[in-house]
Design an enzyme around this catalytic site. Structure first.
Site, PDB file in Angstrom:
ATOM      1  N   GLU A   1       0.824  -1.221   0.000  1.00  0.00           N
ATOM      2  CA  GLU A   1       0.000   0.000   0.000  1.00  0.00           C
ATOM      3  C   GLU A   1       0.859   1.272   0.000  1.00  0.00           C
ATOM      4  O   GLU A   1       1.131   1.854   1.036  1.00  0.00           O
ATOM      5  CB  GLU A   1      -0.941   0.029   1.216  1.00  0.00           C
ATOM      6  CG  GLU A   1      -1.869   1.242   1.207  1.00  0.00           C
ATOM      7  CD  GLU A   1      -2.738   1.375   2.456  1.00  0.00           C
ATOM      8  OE1 GLU A   1      -3.579   2.272   2.484  1.00  0.00           O
ATOM      9  OE2 GLU A   1      -2.568   0.575   3.403  1.00  0.00           O
TER      10      GLU A   1
ATOM     11  N   LYS B   1      -2.858  -2.010  -2.787  1.00  0.00           N
ATOM     12  CA  LYS B   1      -3.886  -1.105  -2.265  1.00  0.00           C
ATOM     13  C   LYS B   1      -3.443   0.312  -2.610  1.00  0.00           C
ATOM     14  O   LYS B   1      -2.414   0.784  -2.114  1.00  0.00           O
ATOM     15  CB  LYS B   1      -4.060  -1.286  -0.754  1.00  0.00           C
ATOM     16  CG  LYS B   1      -5.146  -0.373  -0.171  1.00  0.00           C
ATOM     17  CD  LYS B   1      -5.550  -0.782   1.237  1.00  0.00           C
ATOM     18  CE  LYS B   1      -6.569   0.194   1.800  1.00  0.00           C
ATOM     19  NZ  LYS B   1      -7.135  -0.231   3.102  1.00  0.00           N
TER      20      LYS B   1
END
Length: 294
Positions: free
Chosen positions: A176, A213
């Site tokens: 992420e 993400k």
């Protein structure tokens, strides 16, 4: 890695719920839920209250596997129980929802337009415990604020370096590298980020699967190549501070991108709601995020 969970995450319809606020963001999460800092006098009491909040969400009939593929947990949540079962087991066995674990220890100070992750202490032990608790994958977050190629490269290098340790432990890492939605160079950051991620993906071995993400991109469908890359299980989007409605609208414009929202999932929930009102508010959020994801 459980094959049925892998298939659900890769091909299932729905989104991933983020329930992973940690020590630093817990007071904010509780305050948004209507629990002020007057309700607790130490960290232990604070974490008890946030576990009550998460238990209420997870056990709600609105938190169902027809809409939710997976849930990301805070380390303490993984080690706590719901109705006599460890949280990961409760999610997997009672709910049919795939459990993930946040493993990062927060962000380092901003330097050269980015925030790398702080060193992840005891990662090996945490991953061993995650396997004992039947966790499927992990999540770790960095932040990008400026379009500086070397800095963005450092963020992605760090993510994939740790990601490979997680893969070696038999778990699927969610990488992420968040781009700040308020960055004046957001679109440029995203172009550089995509190139860096592709470079790493192309160098993975054929059993080294990752998830991504990412902030919903300014240019729609920018991440199409990432979504269809053979080593990517799924690309999920963070809400990044957008309200549910705005995040959902932006998500709908991107084919194949699904949600992994935190604030947008729980923004209308309150400790003082009756169970009926609480379940209805959660169901509304879940269905709207699901619709935007499919």
């Amino acid at each position: 890695m459980k094959q049925n969970q892998f298939e659900k995450i890769k091909n299932g319809k729905g989104f991933i719920a983020a329930l992973d606020q940690s020590g630093g963001s817990t007071p904010k999460a509780l305050a948004a839920y209507g629990v002020t800092d007057e309700a607790y006098s130490n960290e232990e009491e604070m974490f008890d209250l946030v576990h009550e909040m998460r238990t209420r969400i997870i056990t709600s009939p609105a938190f169902d596997p027809n809409h939710i593929l997976g849930a990301i947990l805070f380390e303490q949540t993984m080690d706590r129980q719901i109705e006599g079962m460890y949280t990961g087991d409760y999610l997997a066995e009672k709910k049919g929802i795939v459990p993930f674990l946040k493993v990062d220890k927060g962000l380092a100070e901003e330097k050269d337009g980015v925030q790398l992750m702080k060193p992840i202490t005891n990662l090996e032990k945490t991953l061993k415990r995650a396997n004992e608790r039947h966790i499927f994958g992990t999540k770790m977050r960095s932040v990008i604020k400026e379009a500086k190629p070397e800095s963005i490269k450092a963020v992605v290098d760090q993510q994939f370096e740790i990601g490979k340790q997680i893969i070696a432990a038999g778990l699927v890492p969610i990488i992420e590298p968040e781009v700040d939605i308020n960055s004046p160079e957001k679109e440029k950051c995203e172009e550089i980020l995509k190139a860096e991620i592709l470079r790493h993906l192309d160098n993975l071995n054929n059993d080294e699967y990752v998830m991504l993400k990412l902030t919903i991109p300014t240019r729609k469908n920018l991440y199409k190549e990432l979504i269809h890359h053979s080593m990517v299980v799924r690309v999920v989007a963070l809400s990044g501070g957008y309200s549910t409605d705005v995040a959902n609208e932006k998500l709908k414009a991107n084919d194949g991108l699904i949600a992994s929202f935190s604030r947008a999932l729980s923004q209308d929930l309150n400790v003082n709601q009756t169970n009926e009102t609480f379940h209805a508010a959660l169901e509304k959020a879940v269905k709207s995020i699901y619709e935007a994801s499919v």
